[in-house]
Design a protein around this motif. Structure first.
Motif, PDB file in Angstrom:
ATOM      1  N   SER A 131       0.846  -1.002  -0.025  1.00 32.02           N
ATOM      2  CA  SER A 131      -0.057  -0.057  -0.106  1.00 32.02           C
ATOM      3  C   SER A 131       0.936   1.111   0.135  1.00 32.02           C
ATOM      4  N   CYS A 132       0.484   2.287  -0.666  1.00 33.96           N
ATOM      5  CA  CYS A 132       1.225   3.368  -0.806  1.00 33.96           C
ATOM      6  C   CYS A 132       1.353   4.244   0.544  1.00 33.96           C
ATOM      7  N   ALA A 133       0.308   4.075   1.435  1.00 32.19           N
ATOM      8  CA  ALA A 133       0.096   4.399   2.702  1.00 32.19           C
ATOM      9  C   ALA A 133       1.543   4.203   3.396  1.00 32.19           C
ATOM     10  N   TYR A 134       2.154   3.040   3.383  1.00 32.12           N
ATOM     11  CA  TYR A 134       3.035   2.703   4.005  1.00 32.12           C
ATOM     12  C   TYR A 134       4.591   2.153   3.353  1.00 32.12           C
ATOM     13  N   CYS A 135       4.471   3.035   2.363  1.00 32.66           N
ATOM     14  CA  CYS A 135       5.802   2.719   1.430  1.00 32.66           C
ATOM     15  C   CYS A 135       6.840   3.490   1.751  1.00 32.66           C
TER      16      CYS A 135
ATOM     17  N   ARG B  13       9.084   5.031  -0.418  1.00 31.92           N
ATOM     18  CA  ARG B  13       9.111   5.998  -1.221  1.00 31.92           C
ATOM     19  C   ARG B  13       8.137   7.073  -1.330  1.00 31.92           C
ATOM     20  N   GLY B  14       6.930   7.152  -0.598  1.00 32.42           N
ATOM     21  CA  GLY B  14       5.939   7.892  -0.525  1.00 32.42           C
ATOM     22  C   GLY B  14       5.751   8.766   0.557  1.00 32.42           C
ATOM     23  N   THR B  15       5.376   9.979   0.685  1.00 31.57           N
ATOM     24  CA  THR B  15       4.971  10.785   1.662  1.00 31.57           C
ATOM     25  C   THR B  15       3.610  11.543   1.578  1.00 31.57           C
TER      26      THR B  15
ATOM     27  N   VAL C 299      -0.863   9.958  -1.456  1.00 28.59           N
ATOM     28  CA  VAL C 299       0.442   9.747  -1.108  1.00 28.59           C
ATOM     29  C   VAL C 299       1.191  10.488  -2.334  1.00 28.59           C
ATOM     30  N   VAL C 300       2.229  11.150  -2.223  1.00 26.58           N
ATOM     31  CA  VAL C 300       3.177  11.972  -3.098  1.00 26.58           C
ATOM     32  C   VAL C 300       4.320  10.655  -3.071  1.00 26.58           C
ATOM     33  N   CYS C 301       4.353  10.144  -4.422  1.00 30.81           N
ATOM     34  CA  CYS C 301       5.522   8.949  -4.650  1.00 30.81           C
ATOM     35  C   CYS C 301       6.733   9.561  -5.419  1.00 30.81           C
ATOM     36  N   VAL C 302       7.592   9.026  -5.133  1.00 27.54           N
ATOM     37  CA  VAL C 302       8.880   9.679  -5.919  1.00 27.54           C
ATOM     38  C   VAL C 302       8.850   9.202  -7.511  1.00 27.54           C
ATOM     39  N   LYS C 303       8.369   7.800  -7.437  1.00 32.00           N
ATOM     40  CA  LYS C 303       8.280   7.150  -8.767  1.00 32.00           C
ATOM     41  C   LYS C 303       7.119   7.682  -9.611  1.00 32.00           C
TER      42      LYS C 303
ATOM     43  N   CYS D 246       2.546   0.039  -6.143  1.00 31.33           N
ATOM     44  CA  CYS D 246       3.011  -0.526  -7.642  1.00 31.33           C
ATOM     45  C   CYS D 246       4.263  -1.415  -7.468  1.00 31.33           C
ATOM     46  N   ARG D 247       5.045  -1.710  -8.524  1.00 31.37           N
ATOM     47  CA  ARG D 247       6.093  -2.781  -8.486  1.00 31.37           C
ATOM     48  C   ARG D 247       7.224  -2.208  -7.647  1.00 31.37           C
ATOM     49  N   SER D 248       7.379  -0.915  -7.384  1.00 30.52           N
ATOM     50  CA  SER D 248       8.428  -0.118  -6.641  1.00 30.52           C
ATOM     51  C   SER D 248       8.183  -0.121  -5.271  1.00 30.52           C
ATOM     52  N   PHE D 249       7.010  -1.025  -4.844  1.00 32.44           N
ATOM     53  CA  PHE D 249       6.788  -0.762  -3.127  1.00 32.44           C
ATOM     54  C   PHE D 249       8.009  -1.319  -2.324  1.00 32.44           C
ATOM     55  N   ARG D 250       8.438  -0.657  -1.436  1.00 32.47           N
ATOM     56  CA  ARG D 250       9.219  -0.827  -0.356  1.00 32.47           C
ATOM     57  C   ARG D 250       8.511  -0.701   1.057  1.00 32.47           C
ATOM     58  N   TYR D 251       8.615  -1.644   1.802  1.00 37.06           N
ATOM     59  CA  TYR D 251       7.954  -1.519   3.125  1.00 37.06           C
ATOM     60  C   TYR D 251       8.739  -0.596   4.090  1.00 37.06           C
ATOM     61  N   ASP D 252       7.944   0.371   4.849  1.00 36.43           N
ATOM     62  CA  ASP D 252       8.589   1.178   5.807  1.00 36.43           C
ATOM     63  C   ASP D 252       7.699   0.881   7.131  1.00 36.43           C
ATOM     64  N   PRO D 253       8.224   0.155   8.134  1.00 37.50           N
ATOM     65  CA  PRO D 253       7.576  -0.366   9.200  1.00 37.50           C
ATOM     66  C   PRO D 253       6.805   0.746   9.994  1.00 37.50           C
ATOM     67  N   LEU D 254       7.652   1.935   9.991  1.00 39.78           N
ATOM     68  CA  LEU D 254       7.353   3.331  10.815  1.00 39.78           C
ATOM     69  C   LEU D 254       6.287   3.852  10.265  1.00 39.78           C
TER      70      LEU D 254
END
Length: 69
Positions: free
Chosen positions: A10-14, A16-18, A25-29, A39-47
């Motif tokens: 989910s972009c909410a906790y990626c 690469r997103g703010t 969410v504003v995504c870098v990609k 998207c395929r560029s999803f990187r999980y940020d647990p915080l």
């Protein structure tokens, strides 16, 4: 293991997103994206992930006697 292996992207906790607002969410990609999308560029940020609130037991208030054997 601290986190589940099958976390639904989910972009909410990626990483690469703010958050722009509550829904977007504003995504870098990809730029401005809905928070539920991914998207395929999803990187999980647990915080960034907010866990659901714990359930509250309905009914009376509990005492020590209720849990004694």
């Amino acid at each position: 293991m601290v986190f589940r292996k099958e976390i639904e992207p989910s972009c909410a906790y990626c990483a690469r997103g703010t958050r722009a607002n509550e829904r977007d969410v504003v995504c870098v990609k990809r730029g401005l994206m809905p928070a539920e999308s991914s998207c395929r560029s999803f990187r999980y940020d647990p915080l960034k992930r907010v866990p659901p609130r714990p359930a509250v037991l309905p009914g009376k208030t509990w005492s020590e006697e209720d849990f004694a054997l």
